[in-house]
Write a protein that holds these residues in place. Structure first.
Motif, mmCIF file in Angstrom:
data_model
loop_
_atom_site.group_PDB
_atom_site.id
_atom_site.type_symbol
_atom_site.label_atom_id
_atom_site.label_comp_id
_atom_site.label_asym_id
_atom_site.label_seq_id
_atom_site.Cartn_x
_atom_site.Cartn_y
_atom_site.Cartn_z
ATOM 1 N N ARG A 32 48.986 12.942 -6.534
ATOM 2 C CA ARG A 32 47.463 12.679 -6.932
ATOM 3 C C ARG A 32 47.442 12.063 -8.053
ATOM 4 O O ARG A 32 46.154 11.908 -8.692
ATOM 5 C CB ARG A 32 46.860 14.207 -7.030
ATOM 6 N N PHE A 34 46.354 9.369 -9.924
ATOM 7 C CA PHE A 34 45.573 8.096 -9.688
ATOM 8 C C PHE A 34 44.695 7.860 -10.857
ATOM 9 O O PHE A 34 44.193 8.894 -11.288
ATOM 10 C CB PHE A 34 45.083 7.729 -8.529
ATOM 11 N N GLY A 35 44.498 6.597 -11.152
ATOM 12 C CA GLY A 35 43.329 6.351 -12.318
ATOM 13 C C GLY A 35 44.157 6.609 -13.626
ATOM 14 O O GLY A 35 45.081 6.233 -13.991
ATOM 15 N N SER A 36 42.895 7.271 -14.623
ATOM 16 C CA SER A 36 43.495 7.523 -16.085
ATOM 17 C C SER A 36 43.030 8.748 -16.485
ATOM 18 O O SER A 36 42.170 9.334 -15.982
ATOM 19 C CB SER A 36 43.277 6.463 -16.718
ATOM 20 N N ASP A 58 47.547 4.019 -12.674
ATOM 21 C CA ASP A 58 47.474 2.713 -11.791
ATOM 22 C C ASP A 58 46.222 1.872 -12.257
ATOM 23 O O ASP A 58 45.759 2.336 -13.305
ATOM 24 C CB ASP A 58 47.025 3.300 -10.440
ATOM 25 N N ASP A 59 46.022 0.951 -11.784
ATOM 26 C CA ASP A 59 45.053 -0.218 -12.191
ATOM 27 C C ASP A 59 43.837 -0.026 -11.575
ATOM 28 O O ASP A 59 42.828 -0.928 -11.408
ATOM 29 C CB ASP A 59 45.529 -1.678 -12.000
ATOM 30 N N SER A 60 43.404 1.160 -11.008
ATOM 31 C CA SER A 60 42.167 1.388 -10.245
ATOM 32 C C SER A 60 40.808 1.211 -11.027
ATOM 33 O O SER A 60 39.837 1.082 -10.853
ATOM 34 C CB SER A 60 42.009 2.752 -9.334
ATOM 35 N N GLY A 61 41.106 1.845 -12.359
ATOM 36 C CA GLY A 61 40.043 1.909 -13.381
ATOM 37 C C GLY A 61 39.156 3.173 -13.091
ATOM 38 O O GLY A 61 38.284 3.175 -13.818
ATOM 39 N N LYS A 62 39.795 4.039 -12.271
ATOM 40 C CA LYS A 62 38.867 5.340 -12.030
ATOM 41 C C LYS A 62 39.608 6.296 -12.979
ATOM 42 O O LYS A 62 40.699 6.256 -13.397
ATOM 43 C CB LYS A 62 39.088 5.580 -10.681
#
Length: 586
Positions: A32, A34-36, A58-62
């Motif tokens: 899980r 993901f995001g930052s 990751d590069d989702s920006g979430k």
């Protein structure tokens, strides 16, 4: 130390001297990431900040979020499984709700004339901190049983599970000494809260509370119970609660350790597993996989179709069905036959039911009691069993508990048993991932032979498992006629002789004695002799009952098969219908 994501405690680590300083992300968390998030590491005891850094996964920006479908913050519990936090520091506090569930289960147990007392974190938190532990995720109680013989304990716990179900509680049997009890529907606002109920009894001067507690404890240290207030309510606790806490945890129980993990002594684990079993190995792995990646559960459906097999009975049991009750395309059935699924994963069964609502039962084949009762509820006549990639994911003891008895009952009923199993070692093998396990054909044949069964190879193929190609074997199971040779060459256990497990262990003990004799002076001979004596005592206990239990099992299985003669409930189209529940008999 605690690992904090965006001010939310996610993971606690128990530090041990001279341990490596590198800790990989637990699988339940790494899946899980993901995001930052701003990640901090703090001292659990005093909250001092040890390290802090902004991490981008990751590069989702979430923004990273660790929560359930209801949006409730999650944490990794002591078993490194995601669970809602009782108190998250942001206004959410489930402790009152857990208290209501605890009181409900306690009152139900007392109404059934059991002597109930709180244990584990439910005793530690209120006694040490004055409240339920904020980082806990369940409640723990024990029922004291006067008769400590293993068979009496098992009977009491199975009877208790049946009585609790009759009162509307949902019960998961972890072993014949450990139940996980959920409140009746609508009695709790949160259906994820439960109470662990353990058996407690005295045996040879030890207080035993499977699965973890076994140590010297006097009766007057337990009884009469002392009062322990929890959020204004009164509960029973051991008379000498501090001695009990030290036995359950260690001498440092007074110091808060959110990441503390129980380490059960091998002798204790060995004894309790032998006496009471353990029915849910790797269940949480499959729960998580079925919840987040249900398409990865049934890789049996991805196997090639060159190994066709035709089942012959009107009732087919898909053993360990996962998220799909229907069989792979390479397994054909009679027109109008009924396929029944069994699986011990709640999440997998919910996926399997889907819109068609097929029959799916909660059965662990490591629980012989549940297997017997399940077979007794099947319609009259022959039934087939298909086991697709489940045998290799359990150890031999669990297969012998219920897997092979079910296969034997199917064959004796006139049906057919079929097994698909991975036969090659995975490059990424991990004990915690049963998809990476494998079996050898001769090992399977040796186990089957002990149940009077023969393993007949059908062929081999390849299947994609977790993005890796693996080889597998398909076999069918038949009765082994007296004096017949197995179609599979069975490797001898030792020196070409047919040796029972008890004799094999005895042989190893004799070798141990010989090895110890050469250096007794340097390894505390009294301790060595004491340990050997304990092992011998355990083996003698097992040997004494082994023959009787085997004879009783044979008799019970014959009675179960005979009792099914009255189970025929045909549909309008003539197809049989499965009836009854799989609540094990007391």
């Amino acid at each position: 130390m605690d690992v904090i994501f965006n001010d939310q405690r996610i993971w606690s680590i128990s530090l041990v001297e001279e341990r490596e300083e590198f800790f990989p992300w637990p699988p339940a968390l790494s899946q899980r990431l993901f995001g930052s998030a701003e990640v901090a590491v703090v001292n659990s005891a005093d909250g001092d900040l040890l390290a802090q850094q902004w991490l981008v996964f990751d590069d989702s920006g979430k923004a990273f979020r660790f929560e359930d479908a209801r949006g409730r913050p999650l944490m990794l519990n002591k078993w490194l499984r995601p669970k809602p936090m009782l108190a998250d520091g942001a206004g959410s506090d489930l402790r009152n709700e857990l208290l209501r569930v605890l009181m409900s289960v306690r009152d139900a147990l007392e109404s059934l004339n059991h002597r109930v007392f709180v244990v584990g974190g439910t005793a530690l938190g209120p006694y040490r901190d004055g409240d339920l532990l904020a980082h806990d995720d369940d409640a723990d109680v024990a029922v004291f049983l006067e008769d400590g013989h293993p068979s009496a304990v098992a009977r009491s716990i199975m009877r208790l599970s049946k009585d609790l179900r009759a009162l509307g509680y949902r019960v998961r049997v972890h072993s014949f000494a450990h139940l996980q009890v959920y409140p009746p529907p609508r009695q709790s606002l949160d259906d994820s809260l439960y109470v662990d109920v353990f058996a407690a009894y005295f045996s040879r001067g030890n207080l035993c509370q499977p699965f973890h507690v076994r140590g010297p404890f006097k009766r007057n240290q337990l009884l009469p119970f002392r009062d322990l207030p929890i959020r204004g309510e009164s509960f029973n606790a051991p008379a000498d609660l501090e001695a009990w806490l030290e036995m359950n945890y260690d001498e440092n129980w007074r110091t808060p350790q959110p990441g503390f993990q129980l380490v059960t002594p091998p002798a204790t684990a060995r004894r309790f597993n032998s006496q009471f079993g353990s029915f849910n190995m790797h269940r949480h792995f499959w729960e998580l996989l079925a919840t987040e990646h249900p398409e990865e559960v049934n890789y049996a459906r991805l196997a090639n179709v060159d190994l066709d097999v035709r089942l012959t009975s009107r009732t087919v049991v898909n053993l360990g069905c996962g998220t799909k009750v229907d069989l792979p395309s390479s397994v054909s059935t009679l027109p109008g036959s009924v396929v029944v699924g069994i699986d011990y994963s709640d999440a997998a069964r919910e996926c399997a039911r889907g819109e068609l609502q097929p029959e799916v039962f909660d059965v662990s084949f490591a629980n012989y009691n549940a297997v017997l009762h399940f077979v007794a509820t099947l319609p009259a006549g022959a039934f087939d069993v298909f086991a697709g990639f489940v045998a290799e994911g359990q150890d031999p003891r669990r297969r012998k508990a219920g897997f092979w008895p079910m296969m034997r009952m199917a064959v004796k009923s006139g049906g057919l048993g079929t097994i698909d199993f991975l036969d090659s070692l995975a490059e990424n093998y991990s004990f915690d991932d049963p998809r990476t396990w494998h079996l050898h054909l001769d090992e399977l044949a040796r186990e089957a032979s002990g149940f009077g069964l023969a393993v007949i190879p059908i062929g081999s193929g390849r299947v994609m498992v977790s993005d890796r190609e693996r080889t597998y074997t398909r076999v069918k199971i038949e009765c082994r006629s007296a004096g017949a040779q197995s179609p599979v060459a069975i490797s001898p256990v030792s020196e070409g002789k047919s040796t029972s497990l008890m004799k094999e262990v005895k042989r190893m003990l004799r070798r141990l004695r010989s090895a110890f004799a050469s250096f007794r002076r340097s390894v505390a001979p009294a301790e060595v002799a004491s340990e050997i004596a304990r092992l011998n005592a355990e083996i003698d206990e097992l040997r004494e009952d082994q023959r009787r239990v085997s004879e009783l099992a044979d008799m019970v299985e014959e009675l179960v098969l005979a009792s099914r003669a009255g189970n025929g409930h045909p549909n309008d189209d003539g197809a049989p219908r499965v009836t009854g529940s799989v609540e094990g008999p007391a």
